[in-house]
Design an enzyme around this catalytic site. Structure first.
Site, short mmCIF file in Angstrom:
data_model
loop_
_atom_site.label_atom_id
_atom_site.label_comp_id
_atom_site.label_asym_id
_atom_site.label_seq_id
_atom_site.Cartn_x
_atom_site.Cartn_y
_atom_site.Cartn_z
N TRP A 270 -3.43 2.26 11.19
CA TRP A 270 -4.63 1.86 10.30
C TRP A 270 -4.56 2.48 8.99
CZ3 TRP A 270 -9.96 2.77 13.51
CH2 TRP A 270 -9.78 2.07 14.91
N TYR B 232 2.58 -9.47 16.07
CA TYR B 232 3.09 -8.23 15.20
C TYR B 232 3.62 -7.19 15.83
CZ TYR B 232 2.00 -4.39 11.87
OH TYR B 232 2.21 -3.27 11.12
N THR C 145 4.42 1.15 13.90
CA THR C 145 2.83 0.98 14.12
C THR C 145 2.60 1.29 15.46
OG1 THR C 145 1.42 -0.78 14.26
CG2 THR C 145 3.47 -1.43 14.75
N LYS D 162 7.50 -5.63 15.25
CA LYS D 162 7.73 -4.33 14.85
C LYS D 162 8.47 -3.43 15.89
CE LYS D 162 6.53 -2.72 11.55
NZ LYS D 162 7.12 -2.36 10.13
N TYR E 252 9.22 2.30 9.04
CA TYR E 252 8.24 2.25 9.15
C TYR E 252 7.75 1.55 10.48
CZ TYR E 252 7.97 4.96 5.17
OH TYR E 252 8.24 6.07 4.13
N ALA F 161 7.15 -4.96 4.75
CA ALA F 161 6.76 -5.44 6.37
C ALA F 161 5.87 -6.95 6.32
CB ALA F 161 6.04 -4.44 7.06
N TYR F 162 5.78 -7.46 7.40
CA TYR F 162 4.89 -8.53 7.65
C TYR F 162 3.68 -7.96 8.20
CZ TYR F 162 2.93 -13.27 8.73
OH TYR F 162 2.11 -14.38 8.85
N THR F 163 2.56 -7.72 7.64
CA THR F 163 1.47 -6.95 8.18
C THR F 163 0.38 -7.70 8.54
OG1 THR F 163 0.67 -6.18 5.91
CG2 THR F 163 2.19 -4.71 6.99
N GLN G 157 0.90 -1.29 -0.04
CA GLN G 157 -0.01 0.14 0.06
C GLN G 157 0.98 1.15 0.13
OE1 GLN G 157 -3.81 -0.03 2.45
NE2 GLN G 157 -2.35 -1.08 3.84
N1 NAP Z 1 -1.19 -1.56 7.17
C1 NAP Z 1 -1.58 -1.00 8.47
O1 NAP Z 1 -2.68 -0.81 8.63
C2 NAP Z 1 -0.35 -0.43 9.15
C3 NAP Z 1 -0.64 0.03 10.38
C4 NAP Z 1 0.55 0.38 10.88
C5 NAP Z 1 1.85 0.45 10.42
N2 NAP Z 1 2.11 -0.07 9.34
C6 NAP Z 1 3.34 -0.16 8.96
O2 NAP Z 1 3.42 0.78 7.63
C7 NAP Z 1 4.35 0.10 6.76
C8 NAP Z 1 3.75 -0.11 5.52
O3 NAP Z 1 2.73 -1.10 5.61
P1 NAP Z 1 1.67 -1.35 4.33
O4 NAP Z 1 0.30 -1.23 5.09
O5 NAP Z 1 1.98 -0.70 3.03
O6 NAP Z 1 2.01 -2.88 3.96
P2 NAP Z 1 1.77 -3.95 2.89
O7 NAP Z 1 0.61 -3.26 1.87
O8 NAP Z 1 1.54 -5.25 3.53
O9 NAP Z 1 3.22 -3.83 2.25
C9 NAP Z 1 4.25 -4.57 2.69
C10 NAP Z 1 4.97 -5.26 1.35
O10 NAP Z 1 6.02 -5.89 1.85
C11 NAP Z 1 6.37 -7.14 1.03
N3 NAP Z 1 6.89 -8.11 1.59
C12 NAP Z 1 6.74 -8.74 2.84
N4 NAP Z 1 7.73 -9.84 3.11
C13 NAP Z 1 8.79 -9.36 2.07
C14 NAP Z 1 9.65 -9.85 1.74
N5 NAP Z 1 10.45 -11.09 2.44
N6 NAP Z 1 10.63 -9.37 0.80
C15 NAP Z 1 10.18 -8.48 0.04
N7 NAP Z 1 8.94 -7.82 0.34
C16 NAP Z 1 8.27 -8.34 1.32
C17 NAP Z 1 4.95 -7.35 1.15
O11 NAP Z 1 4.79 -8.45 0.19
P3 NAP Z 1 3.46 -9.48 0.43
O12 NAP Z 1 2.18 -8.68 0.33
O13 NAP Z 1 3.48 -10.41 -1.01
O14 NAP Z 1 3.82 -10.07 1.66
C18 NAP Z 1 3.99 -6.22 0.75
O15 NAP Z 1 3.97 -5.90 -0.66
C19 NAP Z 1 4.83 -1.11 7.36
O16 NAP Z 1 6.10 -1.09 8.00
C20 NAP Z 1 3.97 -1.57 8.44
O17 NAP Z 1 4.27 -2.38 9.33
C21 NAP Z 1 0.88 -0.49 8.60
#
Ligand code: NAP
Length: 303
Positions: free
Chosen positions: A159, A134, A110, A138, A108, A69-71, A11
């Site tokens: 979120w 998770y 959380t 993080k 990043y 990230a592993y989300t 995202q």
């Molecule tokens: N989403 C939320 O609500 C949320 C909330 C608070 C903080 N955050 C933080 O914000 C940041 C961005 O989150 P986001 O929502 O953009 O996450 P996301 O949509 O899950 O994107 C993370 C990307 O990392 C990839 N990834 C995972 N394992 C990998 C690996 N071994 N090698 C290469 N790529 C890999 C994922 O691929 P796959 O999808 O194929 O696994 C995905 O494309 C992260 O640090 C997250 O912890 C997110």
């Protein structure tokens, strides 16, 4: 400036790519490159130390922006090893590499590093206490970056939603098409954050030179400004989706408490982040939910 963008198919990664491309030469990488808007996204498993070393060695970035990230918050409860690999070992290695090579790192984290017992928005220095695997992985990633001594910036956010990927907005729209009644948790409160705004504030950080000049880490909180429960967020999604013609018959919404929706991972009941520090440092004013949600939903009807 050579920039390595990890998680480019996620995202946030998709929103970051155009903004980073305006500031340097970007190499985008992700596990499944096809989900990225970067034309030459490199397919790479960055949890594999050999692949990571090769990518870093070949490209030698001046800046690494780690959006990988592993989300999967609930799955992480059973998949701790993989969650730790991606959320802790990967940023730890990126931090060591950037320190050794005089580069810089943006990472990043959380709101789930907190336990949700606060009654006022969380400050950056408030005690952490993750309730889930998770959140714990993080937090371990944050600590690895901070203790490495590399030039770094960590943005904690909450979120996150966008018009692609896995998120609450797209889940609600999917569920709305096959349910007439939806029961949504009303006793967890946070700030939905449009991934596009998180990317914009990242660019504002790069432009306003908030990155430490020599070694050291700056930690900031960023989320969009509206405080709402999941139920309130769902209500906003259905109201705006109906207005845009994305939903013909929005479902009836009922409030439930956390106990009525058992999930593998425990979430904080209150995870509002205080964003004053980042607003002061960059001048960036977090938008509210209605404006950003509308823009996000409009992307779903664009041809
Ligand atoms: N989403 C939320 O609500 C949320 C909330 C608070 C903080 N955050 C933080 O914000 C940041 C961005 O989150 P986001 O929502 O953009 O996450 P996301 O949509 O899950 O994107 C993370 C990307 O990392 C990839 N990834 C995972 N394992 C990998 C690996 N071994 N090698 C290469 N790529 C890999 C994922 O691929 P796959 O999808 O194929 O696994 C995905 O494309 C992260 O640090 C997250 O912890 C997110």
């Amino acid at each position: 400036m050579k920039i390595l963008l990890t998680g480019a198919a996620g995202q946030l990664g998709n929103e970051l790519y155009p903004l980073l491309s305006a500031r340097g030469e970007v190499l985008a990488a992700d596990l499944y490159a096809a989900g990225s808007n970067a034309p030459d996204c490199r397919q790479a498993d960055l949890g594999d130390p050999a692949e990571l070393e090769q990518l870093l060695g070949d490209y030698a970035p001046d800046l690494v922006v780690n959006a990988a990230a592993y989300t999967a918050v609930d799955k992480a409860e059973e998949d701790q090893a993989l969650a730790s690999l991606v959320n802790e070992a990967l940023p730890a290695r990126l931090a060591t590499w950037t320190r050794q090579n005089g580069s810089a790192l943006v990472h990043y984290s959380t709101d789930y590093v907190f336990d949700g017992s606060s009654s006022r928005p969380y400050l950056e220095e408030d005690p952490t206490g993750p309730l889930s695997v998770y959140g714990a992985t993080k937090l371990a990633g944050e600590r690895a970056v901070r203790s490495s001594g590399c030039r770094s910036l960590i943005l904690r956010t909450s979120w996150v939603y966008s018009s692609h990927g896995h998120n609450f907005v797209l889940s609600m729209l999917r569920l709305a098409r096959s349910n007439t009644v939806l029961r949504i948790v009303d006793d967890q409160v946070g700030c939905p954050t449009w991934a596009h705004n998180l990317a914009r504030v990242t660019a504002a950080c790069l432009d306003s030179q908030v990155m430490p000049k020599s070694g050291g880490c700056r930690l900031f909180h960023y989320s969009d400004s509206t405080v709402v429960s999941w139920h309130g967020f769902a209500a906003a999604i259905f109201e705006q989706a109906s207005r845009l013609g994305l939903l013909e018959n929005p479902p009836q919404l009922e409030k439930i408490d956390t106990a009525g929706y058992p999930q593998a991972a425990t979430r904080p009941r209150y995870s509002v982040l205080d964003t004053s520090e980042l607003r002061r440092a960059t001048g960036f004013e977090p938008p509210g939910l209605s404006q950003s949600l509308m823009q996000c939903l409009e992307e779903l009807i664009k041809p």
